[in-house]
Write a protein that holds these residues in place. Sequence first.
Motif, PDB file in Angstrom:
ATOM      1  N   VAL A 131       0.842  -1.209   0.000  1.00 28.55           N
ATOM      2  CA  VAL A 131       0.000   0.000   0.000  1.00 28.55           C
ATOM      3  C   VAL A 131       0.872   1.253   0.000  1.00 28.55           C
ATOM      4  CG1 VAL A 131      -1.626   1.371   1.362  1.00 28.55           C
ATOM      5  CG2 VAL A 131      -1.991  -1.083   1.101  1.00 28.55           C
ATOM      6  N   VAL A 132       1.882   1.290   0.853  1.00 26.93           N
ATOM      7  CA  VAL A 132       2.740   2.468   0.957  1.00 26.93           C
ATOM      8  C   VAL A 132       3.585   2.633  -0.307  1.00 26.93           C
ATOM      9  CG1 VAL A 132       4.590   3.564   2.277  1.00 26.93           C
ATOM     10  CG2 VAL A 132       2.775   2.316   3.470  1.00 26.93           C
ATOM     11  N   THR A 133       4.006   1.538  -0.911  1.00 27.55           N
ATOM     12  CA  THR A 133       4.811   1.616  -2.134  1.00 27.55           C
ATOM     13  C   THR A 133       4.004   2.187  -3.293  1.00 27.55           C
ATOM     14  OG1 THR A 133       6.154  -0.271  -1.425  1.00 27.55           O
ATOM     15  CG2 THR A 133       6.234   0.314  -3.755  1.00 27.55           C
ATOM     16  N   VAL A 134       2.775   1.739  -3.451  1.00 28.65           N
ATOM     17  CA  VAL A 134       1.955   2.225  -4.570  1.00 28.65           C
ATOM     18  C   VAL A 134       1.558   3.687  -4.384  1.00 28.65           C
ATOM     19  CG1 VAL A 134      -0.360   1.658  -3.695  1.00 28.65           C
ATOM     20  CG2 VAL A 134       0.110   1.491  -6.144  1.00 28.65           C
ATOM     21  N   TYR A 135       1.619   4.181  -3.163  1.00 26.50           N
ATOM     22  CA  TYR A 135       1.293   5.580  -2.888  1.00 26.50           C
ATOM     23  C   TYR A 135       2.174   6.531  -3.693  1.00 26.50           C
ATOM     24  CZ  TYR A 135       0.481   9.810  -0.012  1.00 26.50           C
ATOM     25  OH  TYR A 135       0.167  11.071   0.431  1.00 26.50           O
ATOM     26  N   SER A 136       3.405   6.100  -3.990  1.00 26.07           N
ATOM     27  CA  SER A 136       4.332   6.967  -4.706  1.00 26.07           C
ATOM     28  C   SER A 136       3.901   7.267  -6.133  1.00 26.07           C
ATOM     29  CB  SER A 136       5.738   6.341  -4.710  1.00 26.07           C
ATOM     30  OG  SER A 136       6.311   6.380  -3.418  1.00 26.07           O
ATOM     31  N   THR A 137       3.005   6.478  -6.697  1.00 26.32           N
ATOM     32  CA  THR A 137       2.538   6.767  -8.063  1.00 26.32           C
ATOM     33  C   THR A 137       1.759   8.079  -8.105  1.00 26.32           C
ATOM     34  OG1 THR A 137       0.546   5.427  -7.704  1.00 26.32           O
ATOM     35  CG2 THR A 137       2.437   4.350  -8.744  1.00 26.32           C
ATOM     36  N   PHE A 138       1.084   8.421  -7.006  1.00 23.58           N
ATOM     37  CA  PHE A 138       0.325   9.673  -6.935  1.00 23.58           C
ATOM     38  C   PHE A 138       0.994  10.663  -5.987  1.00 23.58           C
ATOM     39  CE2 PHE A 138      -2.569   6.184  -7.839  1.00 23.58           C
ATOM     40  CZ  PHE A 138      -3.222   6.639  -8.978  1.00 23.58           C
ATOM     41  N   GLY A 139       1.498  10.151  -4.870  1.00 22.19           N
ATOM     42  CA  GLY A 139       2.152  11.022  -3.905  1.00 22.19           C
ATOM     43  C   GLY A 139       1.190  11.981  -3.239  1.00 22.19           C
ATOM     44  N   ARG A 140       1.769  12.952  -2.581  1.00 26.18           N
ATOM     45  CA  ARG A 140       0.933  13.909  -1.841  1.00 26.18           C
ATOM     46  C   ARG A 140       1.087  15.345  -2.343  1.00 26.18           C
ATOM     47  NH1 ARG A 140       3.660  15.122   4.018  1.00 26.18           N
ATOM     48  NH2 ARG A 140       5.851  14.675   3.544  1.00 26.18           N
ATOM     49  N   GLY A 141       1.439  15.504  -3.602  1.00 27.54           N
ATOM     50  CA  GLY A 141       1.511  16.837  -4.177  1.00 27.54           C
ATOM     51  C   GLY A 141       0.125  17.385  -4.455  1.00 27.54           C
ATOM     52  N   SER A 142       0.064  18.431  -5.250  1.00 26.46           N
ATOM     53  CA  SER A 142      -1.219  19.084  -5.549  1.00 26.46           C
ATOM     54  C   SER A 142      -2.169  18.162  -6.309  1.00 26.46           C
ATOM     55  CB  SER A 142      -0.973  20.353  -6.371  1.00 26.46           C
ATOM     56  OG  SER A 142      -0.253  20.059  -7.558  1.00 26.46           O
ATOM     57  N   ASN A 143      -1.618  17.186  -7.027  1.00 21.53           N
ATOM     58  CA  ASN A 143      -2.445  16.241  -7.776  1.00 21.53           C
ATOM     59  C   ASN A 143      -2.502  14.871  -7.095  1.00 21.53           C
ATOM     60  OD1 ASN A 143      -3.024  17.805 -10.368  1.00 21.53           O
ATOM     61  ND2 ASN A 143      -0.796  17.937 -10.248  1.00 21.53           N
ATOM     62  N   GLY A 144      -2.032  14.808  -5.861  1.00 19.92           N
ATOM     63  CA  GLY A 144      -1.952  13.535  -5.166  1.00 19.92           C
ATOM     64  C   GLY A 144      -2.977  13.385  -4.058  1.00 19.92           C
ATOM     65  N   VAL A 145      -2.659  12.482  -3.149  1.00 21.12           N
ATOM     66  CA  VAL A 145      -3.529  12.151  -2.017  1.00 21.12           C
ATOM     67  C   VAL A 145      -2.812  12.553  -0.740  1.00 21.12           C
ATOM     68  CG1 VAL A 145      -4.697  10.269  -0.801  1.00 21.12           C
ATOM     69  CG2 VAL A 145      -4.527  10.212  -3.296  1.00 21.12           C
ATOM     70  N   SER A 146      -3.504  13.164   0.186  1.00 24.74           N
ATOM     71  CA  SER A 146      -2.872  13.596   1.430  1.00 24.74           C
ATOM     72  C   SER A 146      -2.392  12.384   2.225  1.00 24.74           C
ATOM     73  CB  SER A 146      -3.850  14.419   2.272  1.00 24.74           C
ATOM     74  OG  SER A 146      -4.845  13.595   2.847  1.00 24.74           O
ATOM     75  N   VAL A 147      -1.413  12.606   3.083  1.00 31.09           N
ATOM     76  CA  VAL A 147      -0.880  11.505   3.874  1.00 31.09           C
ATOM     77  C   VAL A 147      -1.922  10.967   4.843  1.00 31.09           C
ATOM     78  CG1 VAL A 147       1.547  12.169   3.689  1.00 31.09           C
ATOM     79  CG2 VAL A 147       0.135  13.174   5.498  1.00 31.09           C
ATOM     80  N   PHE A 148      -2.855  11.815   5.263  1.00 32.52           N
ATOM     81  CA  PHE A 148      -3.905  11.337   6.167  1.00 32.52           C
ATOM     82  C   PHE A 148      -4.903  10.447   5.424  1.00 32.52           C
ATOM     83  CE2 PHE A 148      -8.061  11.878   8.330  1.00 32.52           C
ATOM     84  CZ  PHE A 148      -7.733  11.254   9.523  1.00 32.52           C
ATOM     85  N   VAL A 149      -5.256  10.827   4.196  1.00 30.02           N
ATOM     86  CA  VAL A 149      -6.153   9.990   3.393  1.00 30.02           C
ATOM     87  C   VAL A 149      -5.496   8.639   3.127  1.00 30.02           C
ATOM     88  CG1 VAL A 149      -7.235   9.724   1.128  1.00 30.02           C
ATOM     89  CG2 VAL A 149      -7.393  11.914   2.323  1.00 30.02           C
ATOM     90  N   LEU A 150      -4.201   8.657   2.827  1.00 30.49           N
ATOM     91  CA  LEU A 150      -3.508   7.391   2.608  1.00 30.49           C
ATOM     92  C   LEU A 150      -3.495   6.547   3.880  1.00 30.49           C
ATOM     93  CD1 LEU A 150      -0.670   5.578   2.565  1.00 30.49           C
ATOM     94  CD2 LEU A 150      -2.149   5.671   0.538  1.00 30.49           C
ATOM     95  N   TYR A 151      -3.367   7.204   5.026  1.00 31.69           N
ATOM     96  CA  TYR A 151      -3.410   6.490   6.299  1.00 31.69           C
ATOM     97  C   TYR A 151      -4.754   5.773   6.462  1.00 31.69           C
ATOM     98  CZ  TYR A 151      -3.831   5.717  11.324  1.00 31.69           C
ATOM     99  OH  TYR A 151      -4.049   5.143  12.555  1.00 31.69           O
ATOM    100  N   LEU A 152      -5.839   6.465   6.100  1.00 30.82           N
ATOM    101  CA  LEU A 152      -7.170   5.854   6.190  1.00 30.82           C
ATOM    102  C   LEU A 152      -7.314   4.718   5.178  1.00 30.82           C
ATOM    103  CD1 LEU A 152      -9.434   9.028   6.641  1.00 30.82           C
ATOM    104  CD2 LEU A 152      -8.579   7.469   8.408  1.00 30.82           C
ATOM    105  N   LEU A 153      -6.772   4.907   3.980  1.00 32.32           N
ATOM    106  CA  LEU A 153      -6.830   3.853   2.965  1.00 32.32           C
ATOM    107  C   LEU A 153      -6.018   2.631   3.397  1.00 32.32           C
ATOM    108  CD1 LEU A 153      -6.486   5.927  -0.339  1.00 32.32           C
ATOM    109  CD2 LEU A 153      -8.567   4.979   0.676  1.00 32.32           C
TER     110      LEU A 153
END
Length: 386
Positions: free
Chosen positions: A137-159
């Motif tokens: 889960v954490v590895t695939v997060y890097s495809t979007f990341g947490r930039g302006s077009n990404g997912v926030s770190v808190f949303v990823l935590y919930l996911l």
Amino acid sequence: MAGYEYVTPEQLAGFDKYKYSAVDSNPLSLYVMHPFWNTVVKIFPTWLAPNLITFSGFLLLVFNFFLMAYFDPDFYASAPDREHVPNRVWIMVGLLNFVAYTLDGVDGKQARRTNSSTPLGELFDHGLDSWACMFFVVTVYSTFGRGSNGVSVFVLYLLLWVVLFSFILSHWEKYNTGILFLPWGYDISQVTISVVYIVTAIVGVEAWYAPFLFNFLYRDLFTAMIIGCALTVTVPMSLINFYKAYKSNTLKHRSMYEIMLPFFSPALLFILCMIWIFMSPSDILEVHPRLFYFMVGTAFANISCQLIVCQMSSTRCQPLNWMLLPLALVIFVVISGVAPLWENHLLYLLTALITLAHIHYGVGVVSQLSKHFNIRPFSLKKPSTD
């Protein structure tokens, strides 16, 4: 502590009576992956231990995690105007993820092929799977990341917790029904993730910036797929399976308290970490998201492994995991203002403690069961009786 025996005599007796019982009804698994795995497993020599295949697949996921941590330590590499992860890395991660998934699919077939199936093999497989949830889960997060077009770190935590909950739910089913209903989401997610990595290498991370449909971005599709799979497939199927066992009077536990025991420690882990996130003086999740995810995923893996031991040995699940105690203590110290400047150090210290304790637990359980069944965990040769 070095020779501490985690598996009780009662649990060892339960392992002696254990019979594997699982149901896989996923069409992707049944009609695509199993025929593929049946072909792949023939490549392996018959002297190769199934646990070695399992462990090799797990190590590939760990390698992917740390490889991506090197190229994208703070999850900003996929943001606009940032140095992106090289395309060759995406290809490598995609191929290794699929190889890891394949190895996880053929280890059981290798065990049956070599007539070496044991309760330890199943425990080893599912125990590593519980930790692997966090890594992929954490590895695939890097495809979007947490930039302006990404997912926030808190949303990823919930996911991440959606995935962890889906995992624990399948083992809660088995704890109560005696049957492991393999979740559909796992096979679908692993094939999808592998494809996403390869596509990212071909089209670049910029392709994920564009809307998928109207103003619906790919990051929204990523979020919707994880949540949607859990709500429309995983949870309903689990409840249906539980209800069928209830109607057929085959549940292993009767009281609501005993039925819900496996959820106590995961729920408390989630609540404690949420308290830390919202009351953190230094906004710990924003500052150290990868380390925080690792700490949560490792603590969860230990909780899951202890549940799997209980379900396989038909013993009572313990309501609280001891790892929650140092976590609660660290959170108390942090939010009480006793050591506000030490929050980052305390997270590092806690993560190291939980990781070492979980590895010690895993090694201890494997060693104890290997001795009990008179087998070697990574070899098909019997131990010497001298």
